[in-house]
Every structure is written in structure tokens, then in C-alpha cells.
Write an enzyme that holds these catalytic residues in place. Structure first.
Site, PDB file in Angstrom:
ATOM      1  N   GLU A  45     -48.459   2.467  -1.763  1.00  0.00           N
ATOM      2  CA  GLU A  45     -47.364   3.118  -0.764  1.00  0.00           C
ATOM      3  C   GLU A  45     -46.922   3.880  -0.133  1.00  0.00           C
ATOM      4  OE1 GLU A  45     -43.713   0.333   1.437  1.00  0.00           O
ATOM      5  OE2 GLU A  45     -44.146   0.537  -0.674  1.00  0.00           O
ATOM      6  N   LYS A 113     -46.357  -1.602   8.263  1.00  0.00           N
ATOM      7  CA  LYS A 113     -45.719  -2.245   7.613  1.00  0.00           C
ATOM      8  C   LYS A 113     -44.897  -2.697   9.011  1.00  0.00           C
ATOM      9  CE  LYS A 113     -42.960  -2.552   3.830  1.00  0.00           C
ATOM     10  NZ  LYS A 113     -42.180  -1.180   2.683  1.00  0.00           N
ATOM     11  N   CYS A 149     -46.520  -4.248   0.620  1.00  0.00           N
ATOM     12  CA  CYS A 149     -45.502  -4.438  -0.066  1.00  0.00           C
ATOM     13  C   CYS A 149     -44.791  -5.851   0.589  1.00  0.00           C
ATOM     14  CB  CYS A 149     -44.312  -3.472  -0.102  1.00  0.00           C
ATOM     15  SG  CYS A 149     -42.868  -3.066  -1.709  1.00  0.00           S
TER      16      CYS A 149
END
Length: 552
Positions: A45, A113, A149
Site C-alpha cells: 500500500e 480504498k 489494508c
């Protein structure tokens, strides 16, 4: 479509802000992936910017440079495996944490995200916009879903990917260490594979960034939670993970399983790597510290030697008339064992000069903590002068117990640029010293054996600012103090909870008061290695002017 698919995982260490170096590191990794003949290289990331870049990533010229670097990588990596890399993205009026997939000279996919963490060290809600949940992307016929994540800590994103045709999950992460974090990650990821019945690859970065240390520990899980790969912690590593089409879905071919070290070893390694990367990423090469003959400065000196080598560590004993012969002997002993440069700089003449200067103003006032703190501040002045003159960063040596209750002198022994043991309670300092004496690893630059004399570990702690002073003159015994602090600070328990656990209410109330009135000191203190999710830096943000006290 091929019946196998090979992904190379790049568990690597980017540098926040050094876009050119991160791009070069990505290119070298891609060339290794190409030489290995894999289908895809995956990097963590926000790799192109480094992580956690905080508000820096919002600066337009910075994130534009990062996006341009990714687009340049797409062209440079056109003839070979796909490259997946994290970075910022601008779309319309939105600004996102994104995962880019580069194929055939262009950006072929971009995942945004969805779940933005807004707790502990993370403040992504104020930095990024929420991205939509999207479907999988395709590489060489394989449909890959990449929850970024935090997205994999929630069921909805992975379920959406599975429902929209993902055949595997590849999770890029910037997940920093805290004690026991690996088990937490593993449990969450097992939940995702059980829910989706898809194999999952968890890729984490390594390296230190300010107070945070990213510990790697990347792994791969097959459906129903069977562990297929386990990479090591804290070390950069490139690993090929092979997947096979069984006809009933994809399965990860079992690979090497690295055994993870104990919590004591991981904490110690975290402090070593945190200091090493803080030095390397800020440009310092050498450190110095005040070596008192006590256990805190002893372990900080040992960490520094293990991180940087003895030739890059200066230890300075600054004795006063209250410094015991035992402390003088112990300080020289550990400096000799570690192989550090060792200086003795007495403070009596300087203290006498300060006392004489202040005498007309202090006439008629009894001696108190003021005179004690002059000694500490004089030591800080002298150490900072050496830091300036020699170009060596000053390390502070206060443990978490002292930092919590303010048992440290601001502009004195709190002066310095970094504190490796800032999140280590005093009782753990003793045990960490014993662990280091009994253990040695290849990543330590210091020597093996008993480097910290047992006389230092076993003697009663003392600031030695007045005759026969002991820490327990001012504080409860450290086993009592640390238990109260863990309850109040780490677990947010009430005074009543502490009393129910067996502590005296007056003692608990006094410790609570000390914690709150010391906030201004912590606000001005040096950063230090984060070992728990309740470290004094970004994890715990309290007001300085605060009249709250628990009424229970």
C-alpha cells in the site's frame, strides 16, 4: 488460461517522500520478477510515496509527482509481468488511497480504498475520500480482488469482490507493528477466506517511519483458513507465491513457513529497526546519549549499538557529587562491553556557576526540586552541545513509566531527537535487558553475551539528584506503578477498576493526576518506537489543559 499463476511479493521498505528512490526500488523488484518469469509483481500500500505520509500526501505537487512516477513505471515495465503498486489517486474532485495495476505500458486498473482507518496512528478520514467498492481486475486471465489494508478488516468489500467474480484476494498493506499484531491480522484474514471461500495473500511492508515500524510478516491463506506461506518479520524479502487451478477454484501451493520470533524478540527488533531507519531516513549516522549507570540508558546504548554499530555510538557519563561509585563503575563497564566511545564530563563546575548566578534570586528559598532539575537541564545542555559539535543525534532514555507520570525533566533528560524505549514500561525494561543478555541474532551489530552488567539490572533505580535518592521515594514500586498505568493508559480503565484489581485508591488517584498534568511534557517530547496501540505519540491524543479527573 494457464492452470498456474505466479505472483512475486515485494515485502520491501520504502522511504516516505523519496518518490524517486521508491520508484527505483519498484523497478529493481520488477526486473527481478521479470527474470523469475512470474505473472505479476505486487508491492504494498502507498509504496510510491512511503507510508504513513500523513498530510504530506495532500500537497498537490507531491501527489502529482507520485502519480507521474507510477505512470512512468507503467511505460518502463511494459514488457514483462504486471506490476501492482500503491499510491495516491485523483479522480474528479476526490482524492484517494489507491492500488494501481500496470500492464502493457499503461494503468490497466485502479482500486480505490473504501474503508479509511481513523484510529490509533491513522487519520485517513481527513486525508482521503472514501472510494467505491469495485470489482476485480484481470491479469493473465486471473480475476484478482485487492481490498486495500483496512478494506480486508471488514467483510463487505471482500464479499463484494467475491460476488463480482474475484478468484483470489491480494491485500496490499501498510500495517505497523504492535505487540501481538500478527495474530490479530491473521484472525481477521482467516475470517475473510472462510466467508468468501477464496485464497488470500496478505502483503505488508517493512521499515521504520517516525514512531511506527512496519514488520512485514506477509502470509498466504487457502480457503477455510489453511496457512500456505509465512514470510519473516522486519526483513525485506521477495517471494514467489504460486497458485494452481484445481478445477474447483484456485489454491495456493504451499511454500516456506518462517517461524515467528517471541514477543520479546519482536519488541527488541522493533526498537532496533525503528532507530536504524529513523537515523537512515533523516540523514544521521551517529548518536550519543547520557550513560548514567542505570538500566534505561544501558538498554538504549545496547539498542543503539545493535542498530548502528559501536563505532557510531558515543556514551557520556555526566557525574555530580550525588553520582555513586557504583554508577561510575557500571557506566564504564557497559561502555567497555559494548565497545562504544566513552566520555566523562563532570557537571559540578557548571552547576556551581548556575547556582551562583541564581543565588541572589533564590535567597530565602529552601532547596527543592528546582536544584535537582538544574542538574538534569545542565546535562541536557552539555549533551546538546556535543550533539551540535559532533553532528551526532542525541537519544533520550526515558521509559514509558517515567514518560507517563512525568518523572523526567523537560529541557533536561527529555532533550534529544529519538527515544527507542518510549513505549516500554520499566518492568519490561528489566526483562528486555535480560532477554538481550541471553540472546543474539544476526541482525544485531553488537556482540553476543552479557553486554548489560547484572549489577545495573539488579540495583534499585535512582535519578541520583540528591543524597541516597531512590525512585520509590517518589513513586510506587514499579510493578505496582506499571500495573496501574497499563490499566489507566493502555486499557482506559477507571479508578474504580484499578481499586477493584487490588490497588489503593489514593495511589491510583495520585497516578491519574500525574498522568494528566504531564501531558504538556509528552507533547514536547521526542518521538519513540511504538510497541503498543497506546503509545504516547499519535495513539493517545489528550488535551494539555485538562481539568477532568475520574470521580469514581
Amino acid at each position: 488460461m494457464s492452470k498456474t499463476f505466479r505472483i512475486m511479493l515485494g515485502q520491501l521498505n520504502p522511504t516516505v517522500g523519496d518518490i524517486a528512490a521508491n520508484k527505483a526500488k519498484a523497478l529493481v523488484a520488477w526486473q527481478a520478477a521479470r527474470d523469475a518469469g512470474v505473472d505479476m509483481l505486487a508491492l504494498p500500500e502507498m509504496f510510491i510515496t512511503g507510508y504513513n505520509a500523513q498530510d504530506l500526501v495532500m500537497k498537490p505537487v507531491f501527489h502529482q509527482a507520485a502519480i507521474e512516477a507510477i505512470e512512468a513505471l507503467a511505460v518502463e515495465c511494459s514488457d514483462g509481468p504486471a506490476l501492482a503498486i500503491g499510491g495516491p489517486a485523483v479522480q474528479g474532485l476526490g482524492f484517494y488511497n489507491a492500488y494501481y495495476v500496470l500492464q502493457d505500458g499503461k494503468v490497466s486498473a485502479r482500486v480505490l480504498k473504501h474503508h479509511l482507518p481513523n484510529e490509533t496512528v491513522f487519520d485517513e478520514v481527513r486525508i482521503f475520500d472514501v472510494g467505491p467498492m469495485s470489482g476485480p481486475y484481470t491479469v493473465n486471465g486471473l480475476r484478482i480482488g485487492s481490498p486495500i489494508c483496512e478494506d480486508a478488516w471488514h467483510a463487505d468489500v471482500c464479499e463484494t469482490l467475491q460476488e463480482s467474480g474475484a478468484q483470489i484476494l491480494l491485500v496490499p498493506n501498510g500495517s505497523p507493528y504492535y505487540r501481538g499484531k500478527h495474530e490479530t491480522r491473521l484472525n481477521h484474514m482467516v475470517g475473510r477466506v472462510v466467508e468468501t471461500e477464496l485464497p488470500l495473500i496478505y502483503l505488508n511492508m517493512v521499515g521504520g517511519q517516525d514512531d511506527q515500524v512496519f514488520d512485514g510478516g506477509s502470509f498466504a491463506l487457502n480457503a477455510h483458513g489453511a496457512l500456505a506461506h509465512q514470510m519473516g518479520v522486519f526483513d525485506e524479502e521477495m517471494r514467489v507465491v504460486e497458485l494452481a487451478d484445481t478445477g474447483e477454484g484456485w489454491k495456493i501451493v504451499k511454500g516456506d513457513m518462517v517461524s515467528l520470533p517471541s514477543a520479546w524478540e519482536q519488541d527488541y527488533r522493533c526498537m532496533v529497526e525503528g532507530l536504524r531507519d529513523y537515523m537512515g531516513k533523516t540523514g544521521f549516522k551517529k548518536v550519543l546519549l547520557g550513560l548514567s549507570g542505570g538500566v534505561d540508558s544501558a538498554i538504549v546504548a545496547t539498542i543503539a549499538v545493535d542498530a548502528l554499530g559501536a563505532e557510531n555510538v558515543r556514551c557520556v557519563m555526566l557525574p555530580s557529587e550525588y553520582t555513586s561509585q557504583a554508577s561510575l563503575k557500571d557506566a564504564k563497564d557497559i561502555a567497555t562491553r559494548l565497545g562504544c566511545h566513552y566520555d566523562i564530563v563532570p557537571i559540578k563546575a557548571g552547576r556551581d556557576a548556575v547556582s551562583e548566578t541564581l543565588a541572589p534570586l533564590f535567597e530565602g528559598y529552601a532547596s527543592d526540586v528546582t536544584e535537582e532539575n538544574i542538574q538534569s537541564r545542565l546535562r541536557g545542555l552539555l549533551l546538546m552541545a556535543m550533539s551540535n559539535k559532533f553532528g551526532e543525534m542525541l537519544l533520550t532514555t526515558g521509559n514509558k513509566s517515567e514518560v507517563a507520570v512525568g518523572y523526567a525533566t523537560i529541557y533536561g533528560d527529555m532533550a534529544g531527537g529519538y527515544n527507542p524505549i518510549k513505549d516500554l514500561y520499566k518492568t519490561r525494561v528489566f526483562e528486555q535487558c535480560r532477554w538481550r543478555n541471553a540472546n543474539h541474532r544476526d541482525w544485531m551489530q553488537g556482540r553476543a553475551g552479557e553486554v548489560i552488567p547484572t549489577t545495573i539490572i539488579d540495583k534499585p533505580p535512582s535519578a541520583e539528584l540528591r543524597p541516597d535518592q531512590k525512585d520509590e521515594d517518589s513513586l510506587p514500586p514499579y510493578d505496582v506503578l506499571d500495573d496501574i498505568l497499563e490499566r489507566l493508559v493502555d486499557h482506559d480503565q477507571s479508578v474504580a477498576d484499578c481499586v477493584e484489581a487490588g490497588h489503593e485508591r489514593d495511589t491510583v488517584k495520585r497516578i491519574e493526576h500525574l498522568i494528566y498534568i504531564s501531558e504538556y511534557k509528552r507533547f514536547q517530547s521526542a518521538p519513540g518506537t511504538r510497541l503498543t496501540p497506546s503509545a504516547f505519540w499519535l495513539d493517545r491524543r489528550y488535551p494539555i489543559a485538562n481539568r477532568w479527573r475520574d470521580p469514581s
